[in-house]
Design a protein around this motif. Sequence first.
Motif, PDB file in Angstrom:
ATOM      1  N   TRP A 162     -50.850 -16.068 -20.746  1.00  0.00           N
ATOM      2  CA  TRP A 162     -50.643 -17.421 -20.217  1.00  0.00           C
ATOM      3  C   TRP A 162     -49.807 -18.271 -21.173  1.00  0.00           C
ATOM      4  CZ3 TRP A 162     -50.738 -18.743 -15.477  1.00  0.00           C
ATOM      5  CH2 TRP A 162     -51.594 -18.123 -14.585  1.00  0.00           C
ATOM      6  N   SER A 163     -50.022 -18.111 -22.461  1.00  0.00           N
ATOM      7  CA  SER A 163     -49.268 -18.875 -23.454  1.00  0.00           C
ATOM      8  C   SER A 163     -47.782 -18.517 -23.410  1.00  0.00           C
ATOM      9  CB  SER A 163     -49.834 -18.601 -24.848  1.00  0.00           C
ATOM     10  OG  SER A 163     -49.041 -19.181 -25.832  1.00  0.00           O
ATOM     11  N   VAL A 164     -47.494 -17.228 -23.382  1.00  0.00           N
ATOM     12  CA  VAL A 164     -46.097 -16.784 -23.335  1.00  0.00           C
ATOM     13  C   VAL A 164     -45.447 -17.218 -22.023  1.00  0.00           C
ATOM     14  CG1 VAL A 164     -44.619 -14.734 -23.219  1.00  0.00           C
ATOM     15  CG2 VAL A 164     -46.390 -14.891 -24.956  1.00  0.00           C
ATOM     16  N   THR A 165     -46.179 -17.119 -20.934  1.00  0.00           N
ATOM     17  CA  THR A 165     -45.650 -17.544 -19.635  1.00  0.00           C
ATOM     18  C   THR A 165     -45.357 -19.042 -19.624  1.00  0.00           C
ATOM     19  OG1 THR A 165     -46.886 -15.787 -18.556  1.00  0.00           O
ATOM     20  CG2 THR A 165     -46.089 -17.557 -17.153  1.00  0.00           C
ATOM     21  N   ALA A 166     -46.251 -19.818 -20.195  1.00  0.00           N
ATOM     22  CA  ALA A 166     -46.026 -21.270 -20.248  1.00  0.00           C
ATOM     23  C   ALA A 166     -44.799 -21.610 -21.090  1.00  0.00           C
ATOM     24  CB  ALA A 166     -47.264 -21.967 -20.802  1.00  0.00           C
ATOM     25  N   TRP A 167     -44.647 -20.941 -22.255  1.00  0.00           N
ATOM     26  CA  TRP A 167     -43.456 -21.181 -23.085  1.00  0.00           C
ATOM     27  C   TRP A 167     -42.186 -20.798 -22.337  1.00  0.00           C
ATOM     28  CZ3 TRP A 167     -42.676 -24.285 -26.786  1.00  0.00           C
ATOM     29  CH2 TRP A 167     -43.672 -24.587 -27.698  1.00  0.00           C
ATOM     30  N   TRP A 168     -42.230 -19.668 -21.637  1.00  0.00           N
ATOM     31  CA  TRP A 168     -41.054 -19.205 -20.902  1.00  0.00           C
ATOM     32  C   TRP A 168     -40.671 -20.208 -19.813  1.00  0.00           C
ATOM     33  CZ3 TRP A 168     -41.220 -17.414 -15.705  1.00  0.00           C
ATOM     34  CH2 TRP A 168     -40.003 -16.941 -15.237  1.00  0.00           C
ATOM     35  N   MET A 169     -41.661 -20.683 -19.056  1.00  0.00           N
ATOM     36  CA  MET A 169     -41.374 -21.638 -17.989  1.00  0.00           C
ATOM     37  C   MET A 169     -40.848 -22.959 -18.555  1.00  0.00           C
ATOM     38  SD  MET A 169     -44.602 -20.855 -15.493  1.00  0.00           S
ATOM     39  CE  MET A 169     -44.291 -22.228 -14.423  1.00  0.00           C
ATOM     40  N   ALA A 174     -36.292 -15.969 -21.393  1.00  0.00           N
ATOM     41  CA  ALA A 174     -37.078 -14.760 -21.628  1.00  0.00           C
ATOM     42  C   ALA A 174     -36.628 -14.073 -22.914  1.00  0.00           C
ATOM     43  CB  ALA A 174     -36.963 -13.807 -20.444  1.00  0.00           C
ATOM     44  N   LEU A 175     -35.329 -14.020 -23.130  1.00  0.00           N
ATOM     45  CA  LEU A 175     -34.802 -13.420 -24.352  1.00  0.00           C
ATOM     46  C   LEU A 175     -35.241 -14.218 -25.579  1.00  0.00           C
ATOM     47  CD1 LEU A 175     -32.985 -11.263 -25.641  1.00  0.00           C
ATOM     48  CD2 LEU A 175     -31.098 -12.878 -25.400  1.00  0.00           C
ATOM     49  N   LEU A 176     -35.167 -15.538 -25.499  1.00  0.00           N
ATOM     50  CA  LEU A 176     -35.576 -16.376 -26.626  1.00  0.00           C
ATOM     51  C   LEU A 176     -37.067 -16.235 -26.920  1.00  0.00           C
ATOM     52  CD1 LEU A 176     -33.508 -19.602 -25.909  1.00  0.00           C
ATOM     53  CD2 LEU A 176     -33.145 -17.955 -27.740  1.00  0.00           C
ATOM     54  N   VAL A 177     -37.890 -16.180 -25.882  1.00  0.00           N
ATOM     55  CA  VAL A 177     -39.331 -16.026 -26.082  1.00  0.00           C
ATOM     56  C   VAL A 177     -39.624 -14.650 -26.680  1.00  0.00           C
ATOM     57  CG1 VAL A 177     -41.547 -15.796 -24.876  1.00  0.00           C
ATOM     58  CG2 VAL A 177     -40.018 -17.689 -24.330  1.00  0.00           C
ATOM     59  N   LEU A 178     -38.954 -13.627 -26.215  1.00  0.00           N
ATOM     60  CA  LEU A 178     -39.153 -12.277 -26.737  1.00  0.00           C
ATOM     61  C   LEU A 178     -38.807 -12.208 -28.218  1.00  0.00           C
ATOM     62  CD1 LEU A 178     -39.735  -9.235 -26.133  1.00  0.00           C
ATOM     63  CD2 LEU A 178     -37.277  -9.016 -25.778  1.00  0.00           C
ATOM     64  N   VAL A 179     -37.664 -12.747 -28.595  1.00  0.00           N
ATOM     65  CA  VAL A 179     -37.254 -12.743 -30.001  1.00  0.00           C
ATOM     66  C   VAL A 179     -38.239 -13.557 -30.840  1.00  0.00           C
ATOM     67  CG1 VAL A 179     -35.458 -13.543 -31.589  1.00  0.00           C
ATOM     68  CG2 VAL A 179     -34.831 -12.293 -29.530  1.00  0.00           C
ATOM     69  N   GLY A 180     -38.690 -14.680 -30.314  1.00  0.00           N
ATOM     70  CA  GLY A 180     -39.645 -15.497 -31.037  1.00  0.00           C
ATOM     71  C   GLY A 180     -40.982 -14.805 -31.245  1.00  0.00           C
ATOM     72  N   GLU A 181     -41.470 -14.127 -30.228  1.00  0.00           N
ATOM     73  CA  GLU A 181     -42.746 -13.425 -30.348  1.00  0.00           C
ATOM     74  C   GLU A 181     -42.633 -12.239 -31.299  1.00  0.00           C
ATOM     75  OE1 GLU A 181     -45.813 -14.165 -29.307  1.00  0.00           O
ATOM     76  OE2 GLU A 181     -44.982 -16.041 -28.535  1.00  0.00           O
ATOM     77  N   ILE A 182     -41.520 -11.534 -31.260  1.00  0.00           N
ATOM     78  CA  ILE A 182     -41.322 -10.423 -32.196  1.00  0.00           C
ATOM     79  C   ILE A 182     -41.262 -10.957 -33.629  1.00  0.00           C
ATOM     80  CG2 ILE A 182     -39.667  -8.684 -32.979  1.00  0.00           C
ATOM     81  CD1 ILE A 182     -39.045  -8.157 -30.014  1.00  0.00           C
ATOM     82  N   GLY A 183     -40.546 -12.045 -33.829  1.00  0.00           N
ATOM     83  CA  GLY A 183     -40.466 -12.652 -35.158  1.00  0.00           C
ATOM     84  C   GLY A 183     -41.820 -13.128 -35.650  1.00  0.00           C
ATOM     85  N   ASP A 184     -42.610 -13.720 -34.772  1.00  0.00           N
ATOM     86  CA  ASP A 184     -43.944 -14.180 -35.152  1.00  0.00           C
ATOM     87  C   ASP A 184     -44.841 -13.003 -35.501  1.00  0.00           C
ATOM     88  OD1 ASP A 184     -46.005 -16.193 -35.479  1.00  0.00           O
ATOM     89  OD2 ASP A 184     -46.858 -15.419 -33.617  1.00  0.00           O
ATOM     90  N   GLY A 185     -44.738 -11.929 -34.735  1.00  0.00           N
ATOM     91  CA  GLY A 185     -45.538 -10.740 -35.034  1.00  0.00           C
ATOM     92  C   GLY A 185     -45.163 -10.128 -36.378  1.00  0.00           C
TER      93      GLY A 185
END
Length: 78
Positions: free
Chosen positions: A12-19, A46-57
């Motif tokens: 839900w968090s990732v979906t909210a950020w993406w929207m 979606a690309l920005l959220v993906l890169v951000g989540e990978i960087g955070d991980g």
Amino acid sequence: MTDPRRRRRFVWSVTAWWMLLTLILWLVGKALDQPASLAACAACAALLVLVGEIGDGLRRSLSTPRSAQRRHSRIYRP
């Protein structure tokens, strides 16, 4: 991440950020009179959220051993 509630909260968090990011990109495009389609904005978000989540991980996985070592040395230092 085996707890279903934790996984659901993450999704839900990732979906909210993406929207939210999609809406911001679309509105900025409209405001600057360079409109892009909503689908293009969604793909970019979606690309920005993906890169951000990978960087955070990566940040979390790289900082965990060092911070645990610092806590251990602080606690048990004579």
